[in-house]
Design an enzyme around this catalytic site. Structure first.
Site, short mmCIF file in Angstrom:
data_model
loop_
_atom_site.label_atom_id
_atom_site.label_comp_id
_atom_site.label_asym_id
_atom_site.label_seq_id
_atom_site.Cartn_x
_atom_site.Cartn_y
_atom_site.Cartn_z
N ARG A 167 -0.33 -8.75 13.60
CA ARG A 167 -0.88 -7.78 12.65
C ARG A 167 -1.76 -8.48 11.62
NH1 ARG A 167 4.65 -5.36 10.93
NH2 ARG A 167 3.54 -4.01 9.47
N ARG A 207 11.38 -1.21 10.63
CA ARG A 207 10.35 -0.90 11.61
C ARG A 207 10.40 -1.88 12.78
NH1 ARG A 207 4.79 0.02 8.44
NH2 ARG A 207 4.08 -1.11 10.28
N ARG A 249 -9.42 0.62 9.29
CA ARG A 249 -9.04 -0.76 9.59
C ARG A 249 -10.13 -1.49 10.36
NH1 ARG A 249 -3.09 0.30 9.39
NH2 ARG A 249 -1.94 -1.63 9.68
N ARG A 280 12.09 -5.67 4.63
CA ARG A 280 11.72 -4.29 4.30
C ARG A 280 12.50 -3.25 5.10
NH1 ARG A 280 5.45 -2.48 4.80
NH2 ARG A 280 5.64 -2.83 7.03
N LYS A 321 0.83 -1.21 0.00
CA LYS A 321 0.00 0.00 0.00
C LYS A 321 0.86 1.26 0.00
CE LYS A 321 -2.13 -1.08 3.92
NZ LYS A 321 -1.48 -2.35 4.27
P1 AMP Z 1 0.92 0.43 9.31
O1 AMP Z 1 2.08 1.34 9.12
O2 AMP Z 1 -0.29 0.84 8.53
O3 AMP Z 1 1.28 -1.02 9.11
O4 AMP Z 1 0.50 0.57 10.86
C1 AMP Z 1 1.39 0.25 11.89
C2 AMP Z 1 0.64 0.09 13.20
O5 AMP Z 1 -0.03 1.32 13.55
C3 AMP Z 1 -0.50 -0.95 13.19
O6 AMP Z 1 -0.01 -2.27 13.42
C4 AMP Z 1 -1.37 -0.44 14.33
O7 AMP Z 1 -0.80 -0.73 15.59
C5 AMP Z 1 -1.30 1.06 14.13
N1 AMP Z 1 -2.34 1.55 13.19
C6 AMP Z 1 -2.12 2.15 11.98
N2 AMP Z 1 -3.28 2.50 11.40
C7 AMP Z 1 -4.25 2.10 12.24
C8 AMP Z 1 -5.68 2.17 12.19
N3 AMP Z 1 -6.33 2.69 11.13
N4 AMP Z 1 -6.36 1.66 13.25
C9 AMP Z 1 -5.74 1.13 14.31
N5 AMP Z 1 -4.40 1.03 14.42
C10 AMP Z 1 -3.66 1.51 13.40
#
Ligand code: AMP
Length: 215
Positions: free
Chosen positions: A172, A161, A87, A126, A13
């Site tokens: 996740r 990360r 989400r 990554r 994404k």
């Molecule tokens: P991402 O970078 O999108 O993979 O997000 C990393 C982490 O941030 C996720 O594993 C969640 O802990 C938190 N997070 C990001 N976006 C959301 C969301 N829309 N709702 C809840 N938690 C989120």
């Protein structure tokens, strides 16, 4: 045009959102990036979410909806790309309402389909540019030997990360299947869903997404 890129962690994404920013002047709204920024700058909220994120659990709907609300009040550019948001079903409802409140609407939801084995391979390989967030992969797009990011042209650190490890990734993925994948049905029922194969080369996925947006 306002769109959602929907897919599990590692689906690509962020990579595809960067293309859309470059090519169409769209604005990427990644709640994951916003939360990492809050954590890095040591805000109260950043401290509260750090452990939740490290485990790979979702942070509360209120927090992420608040983050998105703030951004929708700003520059709208060539439209928004929602990356990693919504989400959950309550987040999806909130997004519809927030867009309506500012006279906008959602034009497309693009589901990026990938299989779990590919996700594990991608995520554990990554790293991202600390400056612009461009995504690199040890196998398919290694970090430049001279340390200069090919996207922003600046020398930056390339970061792994904290939640890109196997245990957090398992969590996740579980969160995705339990709480986020119901959004596929939600947007299908609204007639907004398109699906692309996220497993191909970056350029092929980019072309598939362009095909949806230009249809
Ligand atoms: P991402 O970078 O999108 O993979 O997000 C990393 C982490 O941030 C996720 O594993 C969640 O802990 C938190 N997070 C990001 N976006 C959301 C969301 N829309 N709702 C809840 N938690 C989120």
């Amino acid at each position: 045009m306002n769109i959602i890129l929907l897919g599990p962690p590692g689906a690509g994404k962020g990579t595809q959102a960067h293309h859309l920013v470059d090519e169409r002047g769209m604005i990427q709204l990644s709640t994951g990036d916003m939360l990492r920024e809050a954590k890095a700058s040591g805000t109260e909220m950043g401290k509260r979410v750090a452990a939740v994120m490290a485990r790979g659990d979702l942070v509360t709907d209120d927090i992420v909806i608040g983050l998105i609300r703030e951004k929708l009040e700003g520059d709208k550019g060539g439209g928004f790309i929602f990356d990693g948001f919504p989400r959950t079903l309550p987040q999806a409802d909130a997004l519809g309402q927030l867009l309506a409140d500012c006279g906008e609407r959602l034009d497309a939801v693009i589901e990026m389909q990938v299989d779990d084995d590919a996700l594990v391979d991608r995520i554990t390989a990554r790293s991202t540019c600390a400056g612009c967030g461009a995504v690199y992969n040890d196998n398919t797009k290694p970090v430049p030997a001279d340390g200069v990011c090919t996207n922003c042209g600046e020398p930056h650190e390339f970061i792994r990360r904290a939640d890109d490890n196997e245990q957090a990734l398992r969590n996740r993925l579980m969160e995705y299947y339990k709480k986020t994948s119901p959004l596929i049905g939600y947007y299908y029922a609204k007639g907004m869903l398109s699906s692309v194969n996220g497993l191909g080369a970056i350029e092929d996925v980019r072309d598939s997404i362009a095909g949806v947006l230009d249809a």
